[in-house]
Design a protein around this motif. Structure first.
Motif, PDB file in Angstrom:
ATOM      1  N   TRP A  12       0.822  -1.209   0.000  1.00  0.00           N
ATOM      2  CA  TRP A  12       0.000   0.000   0.000  1.00  0.00           C
ATOM      3  C   TRP A  12       0.858   1.263   0.000  1.00  0.00           C
ATOM      4  O   TRP A  12       0.448   2.296  -0.565  1.00  0.00           O
ATOM      5  CB  TRP A  12      -0.969  -0.001   1.182  1.00  0.00           C
ATOM      6  CG  TRP A  12      -0.309   0.088   2.539  1.00  0.00           C
ATOM      7  CD1 TRP A  12       0.024  -0.936   3.362  1.00  0.00           C
ATOM      8  CD2 TRP A  12       0.078   1.289   3.225  1.00  0.00           C
ATOM      9  NE1 TRP A  12       0.599  -0.466   4.520  1.00  0.00           N
ATOM     10  CE2 TRP A  12       0.644   0.901   4.471  1.00  0.00           C
ATOM     11  CE3 TRP A  12       0.003   2.645   2.918  1.00  0.00           C
ATOM     12  CZ2 TRP A  12       1.135   1.820   5.393  1.00  0.00           C
ATOM     13  CZ3 TRP A  12       0.488   3.571   3.845  1.00  0.00           C
ATOM     14  CH2 TRP A  12       1.035   3.156   5.061  1.00  0.00           C
ATOM     15  N   GLU A  35      -5.303   2.618   6.009  1.00  0.00           N
ATOM     16  CA  GLU A  35      -6.348   1.853   5.344  1.00  0.00           C
ATOM     17  C   GLU A  35      -6.597   0.517   6.031  1.00  0.00           C
ATOM     18  O   GLU A  35      -7.164  -0.392   5.430  1.00  0.00           O
ATOM     19  CB  GLU A  35      -6.029   1.659   3.866  1.00  0.00           C
ATOM     20  CG  GLU A  35      -4.718   0.958   3.568  1.00  0.00           C
ATOM     21  CD  GLU A  35      -4.494   0.827   2.054  1.00  0.00           C
ATOM     22  OE1 GLU A  35      -4.558  -0.314   1.553  1.00  0.00           O
ATOM     23  OE2 GLU A  35      -4.273   1.873   1.390  1.00  0.00           O
ATOM     24  N   GLN A 134      -7.860   8.356  -1.610  1.00  0.00           N
ATOM     25  CA  GLN A 134      -8.919   7.442  -1.162  1.00  0.00           C
ATOM     26  C   GLN A 134      -9.777   6.945  -2.329  1.00  0.00           C
ATOM     27  O   GLN A 134     -10.372   5.867  -2.239  1.00  0.00           O
ATOM     28  CB  GLN A 134      -9.778   8.080  -0.073  1.00  0.00           C
ATOM     29  CG  GLN A 134     -10.645   9.236  -0.504  1.00  0.00           C
ATOM     30  CD  GLN A 134     -11.618   9.673   0.594  1.00  0.00           C
ATOM     31  OE1 GLN A 134     -11.891   8.955   1.557  1.00  0.00           O
ATOM     32  NE2 GLN A 134     -12.158  10.874   0.433  1.00  0.00           N
ATOM     33  N   TRP A 137      -7.869   4.018  -3.605  1.00  0.00           N
ATOM     34  CA  TRP A 137      -8.080   2.930  -2.629  1.00  0.00           C
ATOM     35  C   TRP A 137      -9.415   2.234  -2.902  1.00  0.00           C
ATOM     36  O   TRP A 137      -9.492   1.008  -2.913  1.00  0.00           O
ATOM     37  CB  TRP A 137      -8.053   3.506  -1.216  1.00  0.00           C
ATOM     38  CG  TRP A 137      -8.610   2.586  -0.172  1.00  0.00           C
ATOM     39  CD1 TRP A 137      -7.941   1.605   0.503  1.00  0.00           C
ATOM     40  CD2 TRP A 137      -9.960   2.553   0.301  1.00  0.00           C
ATOM     41  NE1 TRP A 137      -8.789   0.966   1.380  1.00  0.00           N
ATOM     42  CE2 TRP A 137     -10.041   1.525   1.267  1.00  0.00           C
ATOM     43  CE3 TRP A 137     -11.106   3.288   0.018  1.00  0.00           C
ATOM     44  CZ2 TRP A 137     -11.218   1.219   1.948  1.00  0.00           C
ATOM     45  CZ3 TRP A 137     -12.287   2.990   0.687  1.00  0.00           C
ATOM     46  CH2 TRP A 137     -12.326   1.963   1.636  1.00  0.00           C
TER      47      TRP A 137
END
Length: 391
Positions: A12, A35, A134, A137
């Motif tokens: 990540w 996350e 995000q 993500w």
């Protein structure tokens, strides 16, 4: 509204770096970008938050007009020498880009509406995280882990590009982007780099430099870049209250009508925490507001559980939290001067963490959200950023 534990993506760190977030881990090794969990909302809760942001924007603009009409600048510690430029900017409406409301809320299940904590109307950061990181993500998430077809309250990137295109005719080219260079706090440079990218995607001609690289040509009465080219349009991630006390502050005021500063100087009225008691005076007992007073004007025994904070503090500095007339938390910092008191928001705690919901405003409209959380009830520059989704 729920906090859902999740397994972070493989690699990540490299994935968030690939979309621009280089400071994803704090010095102590804990993630800034976290996350390992996400906040899940319902579509109805997102509608509630979007409506709250739009309503608060209308209320804040009305409050700004009230400050100007009633000449309440001194209550906000705004110097008299800045008033002429503020009023010119307010009346002539030079381009304004963005802002971020910070709210406390525990979701629909709490039975309470969201509550405004403060408005970062001049120099808000954590923008790249909310607009881009995000979102990537979400696209990477195995949807079976969270919900079928999850969505995110996030059109920030598209709205920023559209806004740059909208203001393009009102800006001299190139438009400059500037922030302080601080290796210990790269967030400002990251934010202006990202905003420059959105302007470039809107086909604007741009340049980037640091605030201390802006020069002044006394004979031409003009700000200059390092190549002695005049600067007539500039986005600066540097607060107006600090600019006014810099050596070049008087020049910024004297030439204000000739330079397009983004954000415009009238944002001083809204980024100042004095806007909170003024909002309470104008909209007493409004469901989106917390009772607030200037500390030196508060009615006797008005509040027993409250936050005390200076008009111009940032990143959780110089805050005192009082509960039942007893001091619970205090933070250090460089800010002083006049203070306000603000009632504590209804409890919003998930897994011993206190989330703050940052609602992003672009072109006066609420278009996205970023969430910071902390084990402390006071959000600071060490608080984590946690993604969200809704279904």
């Amino acid at each position: 509204m729920q906090r859902i534990p999740l397994t972070p993506r493989d690699n990540w760190q490299q994935k968030v770096e690939s979309v621009g977030l280089t400071f994803h881990t704090l010095e102590n090794g804990t993630p800034y970008w976290d996350e390992s969990a996400a906040y899940q909302f319902t579509a109805a809760e997102i509608d509630t938050l979007e409506a709250a942001g739009n309503q608060l924007q209308e209320m804040c603009l009305a409050a700004a007009q009230h400050i100007i009409d009633d000449k309440r600048y001194a209550e906000l510690d705004i110097p008299a020498f800045a008033v002429e430029a503020i009023e010119w900017a307010w009346n002539n409406e030079p381009p304004a880009l963005y802002g971020r409301f910070d709210l406390s809320w525990a979701g629909a299940q709490s039975g309470q509406p969201p509550k405004l904590l403060e408005y970062n109307a001049d120099t808000p950061t954590s923008l790249l995280e909310a607009a881009v990181v995000q979102w990537h993500w979400l696209e990477d998430m195995p949807h079976s882990l969270v919900s079928s077809k999850p969505d995110q309250f996030n059109s920030i990137h598209e709205k920023l590009i559209a806004k740059w295109r909208d203001v393009d005719p009102y800006l001299s080219k190139p438009i400059y982007f500037a922030a302080l260079e601080n290796p210990e706090s790269p967030e400002d440079q990251l934010t202006v780099t990202y905003l420059r990218d959105t302007a470039q995607q809107g086909n604007l001609d741009t340049r980037q430099l640091s605030m201390n690289e802006i020069g002044w040509n006394d004979s031409q009465q003009t700000f200059m870049d390092l190549d002695d080219h005049p600067i007539f349009s500039i986005f600066k991630l540097y607060p107006w209250e600090a600019m006014l006390h810099e050596e070049f502050g008087p020049h910024a005021l004297d030439t204000y009508t000739a330079v397009r500063w983004i954000e415009p100087i009238w944002k001083m009225l809204l980024s100042n925490k004095g806007i909170l008691p003024i909002l309470w005076q104008l909209y007493p007992n409004h469901e989106l507001l917390l009772e607030s007073h200037f500390a030196d004007q508060a009615p006797a025994n008005a509040l027993t559980s409250y936050i005390r904070k200076p008009l111009l503090s940032r990143e959780g500095a110089n805050i005192t939290l009082i509960r039942d007339n007893a001091t619970v938390v205090t933070t250090d910092g460089p800010y002083n001067g006049r203070e306000i008191i603000q009632a504590l928001a209804p409890a919003a705690i998930f897994d011993n963490r206190h989330p703050v919901l940052g609602l992003w405003m672009v072109d006066q409209h609420c278009c996205g959200m970023g969430i910071r959380e902390s084990f402390s009830p006071i959000t600071s520059n060490l608080s984590s950023f946690v993604p969200h989704f809704f279904k």
